[in-house]
Design a protein around this motif. Sequence first.
Motif, PDB file in Angstrom:
ATOM      1  N   MET A  75      11.778  -1.366 -13.427  1.00  0.00           N
ATOM      2  CA  MET A  75      11.135  -2.441 -12.664  1.00  0.00           C
ATOM      3  C   MET A  75      10.827  -3.624 -13.566  1.00  0.00           C
ATOM      4  SD  MET A  75       8.219  -1.164  -9.991  1.00  0.00           S
ATOM      5  CE  MET A  75       8.246   0.626 -10.023  1.00  0.00           C
ATOM      6  N   LEU A 128       2.513   7.979   3.581  1.00  0.00           N
ATOM      7  CA  LEU A 128       2.504   6.681   2.901  1.00  0.00           C
ATOM      8  C   LEU A 128       3.039   5.564   3.797  1.00  0.00           C
ATOM      9  CD1 LEU A 128       4.027   7.868  -0.513  1.00  0.00           C
ATOM     10  CD2 LEU A 128       1.627   7.307  -0.088  1.00  0.00           C
ATOM     11  N   GLY A 148       4.981   1.276   0.503  1.00  0.00           N
ATOM     12  CA  GLY A 148       5.792   1.125  -0.711  1.00  0.00           C
ATOM     13  C   GLY A 148       7.047   1.983  -0.752  1.00  0.00           C
ATOM     14  N   THR A 149       7.263   2.808   0.268  1.00  0.00           N
ATOM     15  CA  THR A 149       8.365   3.771   0.177  1.00  0.00           C
ATOM     16  C   THR A 149       9.736   3.109   0.265  1.00  0.00           C
ATOM     17  OG1 THR A 149       8.198   4.211   2.553  1.00  0.00           O
ATOM     18  CG2 THR A 149       6.994   5.677   1.086  1.00  0.00           C
ATOM     19  N   LYS A 183      12.783  -0.423  -8.117  1.00  0.00           N
ATOM     20  CA  LYS A 183      13.276   0.474  -9.172  1.00  0.00           C
ATOM     21  C   LYS A 183      14.769   0.256  -9.405  1.00  0.00           C
ATOM     22  CE  LYS A 183      10.029   4.313  -8.569  1.00  0.00           C
ATOM     23  NZ  LYS A 183       9.890   5.769  -8.411  1.00  0.00           N
ATOM     24  N   ILE A 220       3.259  -5.128  -0.230  1.00  0.00           N
ATOM     25  CA  ILE A 220       3.384  -3.670  -0.339  1.00  0.00           C
ATOM     26  C   ILE A 220       2.294  -3.004   0.483  1.00  0.00           C
ATOM     27  CG2 ILE A 220       1.975  -3.369  -2.451  1.00  0.00           C
ATOM     28  CD1 ILE A 220       4.099  -1.256  -3.312  1.00  0.00           C
ATOM     29  N   ALA A 221       2.697  -1.990   1.256  1.00  0.00           N
ATOM     30  CA  ALA A 221       1.712  -1.169   1.976  1.00  0.00           C
ATOM     31  C   ALA A 221       2.004   0.269   1.567  1.00  0.00           C
ATOM     32  CB  ALA A 221       1.806  -1.398   3.471  1.00  0.00           C
ATOM     33  N   LEU A 265       9.434   0.005  -3.243  1.00  0.00           N
ATOM     34  CA  LEU A 265       9.522   0.495  -4.628  1.00  0.00           C
ATOM     35  C   LEU A 265      10.924   0.976  -4.964  1.00  0.00           C
ATOM     36  CD1 LEU A 265       6.116   2.305  -5.242  1.00  0.00           C
ATOM     37  CD2 LEU A 265       6.859   0.067  -6.020  1.00  0.00           C
ATOM     38  N   LEU A 266      11.610   1.551  -3.979  1.00  0.00           N
ATOM     39  CA  LEU A 266      13.002   1.962  -4.208  1.00  0.00           C
ATOM     40  C   LEU A 266      13.829   0.770  -4.630  1.00  0.00           C
ATOM     41  CD1 LEU A 266      14.403   4.258  -1.382  1.00  0.00           C
ATOM     42  CD2 LEU A 266      14.198   4.723  -3.831  1.00  0.00           C
TER      43      LEU A 266
END
Lengths: 155, 282
Positions: free
Chosen positions: B1, B108, B32-33, B40, B29-30, B36-37
């Motif tokens: 990241m 999440l 993030g699933t 990353k 972001i809440a 974040l992918l």
Amino acid sequence: MKTLITLTVNGDAHELYVDARRTLLDVLRNELGLMGAHRGCDSGDCGACTVIADGQPVTSCMMLAADWNGAEILTVEGVAQDGQLHPIQRALVEKGGIQCGFCTPGFVMNIKALLDENPHPTEAEARAWLAGNLCRCTGYAKIVEAVMSVAEGTS
Amino acid sequence: MNSFDHFTPATLNEALSILSERNGNAAVIAGGTDLLLRMKNHILKPAAVLNVKRIPELRALSFDSNEGLRLGALTTLRDLTRSPLIRDLYPVLASAAGLMASEQIRSLATLGGNLCNASPSADLAPPLIALDAVACLVSLSGERQIPLAEFFTGPGRSVLQKGELLKEIIVPPPQGKTAYLKHSPRAFMDIAIVGAAVRIQQQGGKCQQARIVLGAVAPTPLRVRSVEESLEGQTFTDESIRQAAKISAEACSPISDVRSAAWYRKRMVEVLVRRGLQAVAL
């Protein structure tokens, strides 16, 4: 950018300066030395990094630690009490629900979340709940047997 | 990241000010699933990340018999599967959420994230559109409402403007019966290759209102208006359902990709629409 956060992990409060890029999994493993949650896929698919955050099972690789300031986290290191394995851990050992062991901490945590909410699941409910945990040894039958034996053992 | 500035605003106004100052270079972001992918994998490299999870205005979950259901953008998929209110009055939303991802991801992932990421296969979009849901968007210049059917503009794209947040979804009081059927190669942990939501309201043996909404078979969730109109005023028969399913399959424009061939998606649209209509109309 670093942020000051507080995390309560297995009952202990920690104040930490974390880089905003660090995931909860990074912080557990690298800052707190808790190696139980494992990095498998690092994309939320395999469940090896499962911990319980504020009472809910979560994939800690998909959470920025900075977003979880104030959270209460339970990891596999926190489930055994007074040197005694948790009944879920004992059942996994007794039923042979462990082969290489890499997925086991994630399974323990997700099984705990299941049984905390639904102490007597059907086998189908248990299998559906555990869909987010992969075992590359494919030892699912024994893992499900272990879950059902814990469920039967409590009334 | 890549590195980024991280903000956790405590109020909606604070969040909107940051979004506006950053002029579109902040990722919200809440859960993030999804985000974040992409971070990353270096697909997204936002200069700032705005954590909206502490904003109370995004947490609505309430029902009023005139206004309907208010669902805050932060409602998690887990909330949708557990809420007695939703299970009782809008069971299709609880079941659609339960078909998504895993228990861990559902803890999440949020309603707002599922909609704002605007994936053509987003499972919550077809049932919400079938329920005539309205999206409530908010920015520093005020609020606006838009039918969810008009929210999506393409894969990953929506009408959401720079500086704007999805605040909540408003779902009218439940009318008729609604079903959502999902087809994916695996039973769990899989993305829909076809999703189909149907809602049918009948009176005196005749169809008063029909909604047929398809997911994962067009650049956006797709309302099949021609079929909806052809059903309204009619009495359902096996034959009319078969016909409606067939025309629905012809109306969509799926792609072939790693998950499925286009011709197979079309065939499955026909099957799912038929089964959905049989379940709610007969």
